[in-house]
Motif scaffolding. Structure first.
Motif, short mmCIF file in Angstrom:
data_model
loop_
_atom_site.label_atom_id
_atom_site.label_comp_id
_atom_site.label_asym_id
_atom_site.label_seq_id
_atom_site.Cartn_x
_atom_site.Cartn_y
_atom_site.Cartn_z
N MET A 181 -7.48 -4.11 0.75
CA MET A 181 -8.81 -4.57 0.35
C MET A 181 -8.76 -5.30 -0.99
O MET A 181 -9.42 -6.32 -1.18
CB MET A 181 -9.80 -3.40 0.25
CG MET A 181 -11.18 -3.87 -0.24
SD MET A 181 -12.38 -2.55 -0.53
CE MET A 181 -12.97 -2.27 1.15
N MET A 182 -7.97 -4.78 -1.93
CA MET A 182 -7.90 -5.42 -3.24
C MET A 182 -7.29 -6.81 -3.13
O MET A 182 -7.70 -7.73 -3.84
CB MET A 182 -7.09 -4.54 -4.20
CG MET A 182 -7.27 -4.91 -5.66
SD MET A 182 -8.99 -4.91 -6.28
CE MET A 182 -9.42 -3.17 -6.21
N ILE A 197 -12.21 -13.82 -4.79
CA ILE A 197 -12.53 -14.23 -6.16
C ILE A 197 -11.96 -15.61 -6.43
O ILE A 197 -12.62 -16.49 -7.00
CB ILE A 197 -12.00 -13.20 -7.17
CG1 ILE A 197 -12.78 -11.89 -7.05
CG2 ILE A 197 -12.07 -13.74 -8.60
CD1 ILE A 197 -12.13 -10.72 -7.76
N LEU A 198 -10.71 -15.83 -6.02
CA LEU A 198 -10.09 -17.14 -6.23
C LEU A 198 -10.79 -18.23 -5.43
O LEU A 198 -10.97 -19.35 -5.92
CB LEU A 198 -8.61 -17.08 -5.85
CG LEU A 198 -7.71 -16.32 -6.84
CD1 LEU A 198 -6.31 -16.16 -6.27
CD2 LEU A 198 -7.66 -17.03 -8.19
N GLU A 199 -11.20 -17.91 -4.21
CA GLU A 199 -11.92 -18.90 -3.40
C GLU A 199 -13.22 -19.30 -4.09
O GLU A 199 -13.55 -20.48 -4.18
CB GLU A 199 -12.20 -18.35 -2.00
CG GLU A 199 -12.82 -19.38 -1.07
CD GLU A 199 -12.84 -18.95 0.38
OE1 GLU A 199 -13.48 -19.64 1.20
OE2 GLU A 199 -12.19 -17.94 0.72
N GLU A 208 -5.29 -6.68 -12.51
CA GLU A 208 -5.20 -8.15 -12.56
C GLU A 208 -6.35 -8.79 -11.79
O GLU A 208 -6.91 -9.81 -12.21
CB GLU A 208 -3.85 -8.60 -12.00
CG GLU A 208 -2.68 -8.23 -12.88
CD GLU A 208 -1.33 -8.41 -12.19
OE1 GLU A 208 -0.32 -8.54 -12.90
OE2 GLU A 208 -1.29 -8.41 -10.94
N THR A 209 -6.70 -8.20 -10.64
CA THR A 209 -7.79 -8.73 -9.82
C THR A 209 -9.11 -8.68 -10.57
O THR A 209 -9.86 -9.66 -10.62
CB THR A 209 -7.89 -7.96 -8.50
OG1 THR A 209 -6.69 -8.15 -7.75
CG2 THR A 209 -9.07 -8.44 -7.68
N LEU A 210 -9.41 -7.54 -11.18
CA LEU A 210 -10.68 -7.40 -11.89
C LEU A 210 -10.70 -8.24 -13.16
O LEU A 210 -11.76 -8.76 -13.54
CB LEU A 210 -10.96 -5.93 -12.19
CG LEU A 210 -11.11 -5.04 -10.95
CD1 LEU A 210 -11.52 -3.63 -11.34
CD2 LEU A 210 -12.11 -5.63 -9.96
N SER A 211 -9.57 -8.39 -13.81
CA SER A 211 -9.51 -9.29 -14.96
C SER A 211 -9.75 -10.73 -14.54
O SER A 211 -10.39 -11.51 -15.25
CB SER A 211 -8.16 -9.16 -15.67
OG SER A 211 -8.03 -7.89 -16.29
N ARG A 212 -9.24 -11.10 -13.36
CA ARG A 212 -9.46 -12.46 -12.86
C ARG A 212 -10.96 -12.70 -12.62
O ARG A 212 -11.49 -13.76 -12.90
CB ARG A 212 -8.67 -12.67 -11.56
CG ARG A 212 -8.41 -14.12 -11.28
CD ARG A 212 -7.45 -14.41 -10.15
NE ARG A 212 -6.64 -13.36 -9.62
CZ ARG A 212 -5.41 -13.06 -10.06
NH1 ARG A 212 -4.90 -13.72 -11.08
NH2 ARG A 212 -4.71 -12.11 -9.50
#
Length: 263
Positions: free
Chosen positions: A29-30, A37-39, A85-89
């Protein structure tokens, strides 16, 4: 099957955590959330990101406990690293992000919400908290750091060490969330969330300025005042060269409503 549904509408990207019944997140899921998020970040037509949970009971119950119980320490470390890293992004993306708390938002679910810029909850839909201490661990996806920054060190330590979960009104009172909305249904709540999100999009709102206000605060808050002021000046200089700034200043002088283009 994707564990994060992605849809866009008139400048808003809606990301829905979708793994019923509790929308607990796994590494899979992450990774889907990271990709979404990137999209949204690279889509020039998206100006606001909304994150919510599938259904009416849970925004997200945090990390999947079975996954953590069955994995080795090395996997757990890299799982937490990637989640950070995902949440920082998400936090660094210069587009406003709103967490729509449609249900219980606990553990890692609250950590996801705290990485958003605004948190709005549906009245009576659930509770929030970081109860990881009951599992013998700490909130490891940014919880110790973001909670302290949002509500202060002493209150954050108290809430995490006691492992409290509490209602949305209490979360509002301590400054953890921005608003609690009373709605007749989940659908009405989401309709209102999307309508609110659209107030930050073109042509009525200068989305470039909104994104850079976010960036100035999210990044500038983590450095010294002088460095924060320098960042603010650079972002302002960037905005002054935009067509939207020229339009905003002209509309003010001409006493008319501006029409922003995101340029």
């Amino acid at each position: 099957m994707a564990l994060v549904d992605y849809a866009t509408s008139a400048g808003v990207a809606l990301l829905t955590l979708n793994d019923p019944p509790v929308n607990g997140y796994t590494h899979e899921m992450m990774k889907d959330l990271d990709a979404a998020i990137l999209e949204a970040r690279f889509d020039n037509d998206v100006h606001v990101i909304v994150i919510t949970g599938h259904g009416e009971k849970f925004f997200c119950a945090g990390a999947n406990i079975n996954m953590l119980r069955e994995s080795d320490p090395t996997f757990k470390y890299y799982f937490c690293l990637h989640a950070n890293e995902t949440l920082s992004r998400l936090e660094h993306t210069p587009k406003l992000c709103i967490a729509a708390l449609n249900g219980h938002t606990v553990g890692g679910g609250l950590e996801i919400a705290m990485a958003c810029d605004l948190r709005i909850a549906r009245k009576g839909a659930g509770k929030v908290g970081l109860p990881e201490v009951a599992l013998g661990v700490l909130p490891g996806t940014g919880g110790t750091q973001r909670l302290a920054r949002l509500i202060g060190k002493s209150r954050a330590i108290q809430l995490m060490c006691e492992g409290q979960t509490f209602d949305f009104e209490t979360a509002l009172a301590v400054g953890l969330i921005n608003d609690v909305w009373e709605t007749a249904s989940h659908d009405e709540f989401m309709d209102r969330i999307l309508a609110y999100s659209h107030t930050f999009t073109l042509p009525d709102r200068a989305a470039l300025a909104v994104g850079r206000i976010k960036r100035a605060v999210q990044t500038g808050f983590e450095v010294g005042l002088e460095q924060g002021l320098a960042l603010e000046r650079e972002l302002q200089a960037e905005l002054f060269t935009s067509e939207d700034a020229r339009e905003g200043l002209a509309a003010y002088m001409e006493k008319r409503k501006p029409v922003f283009q995101g340029k």
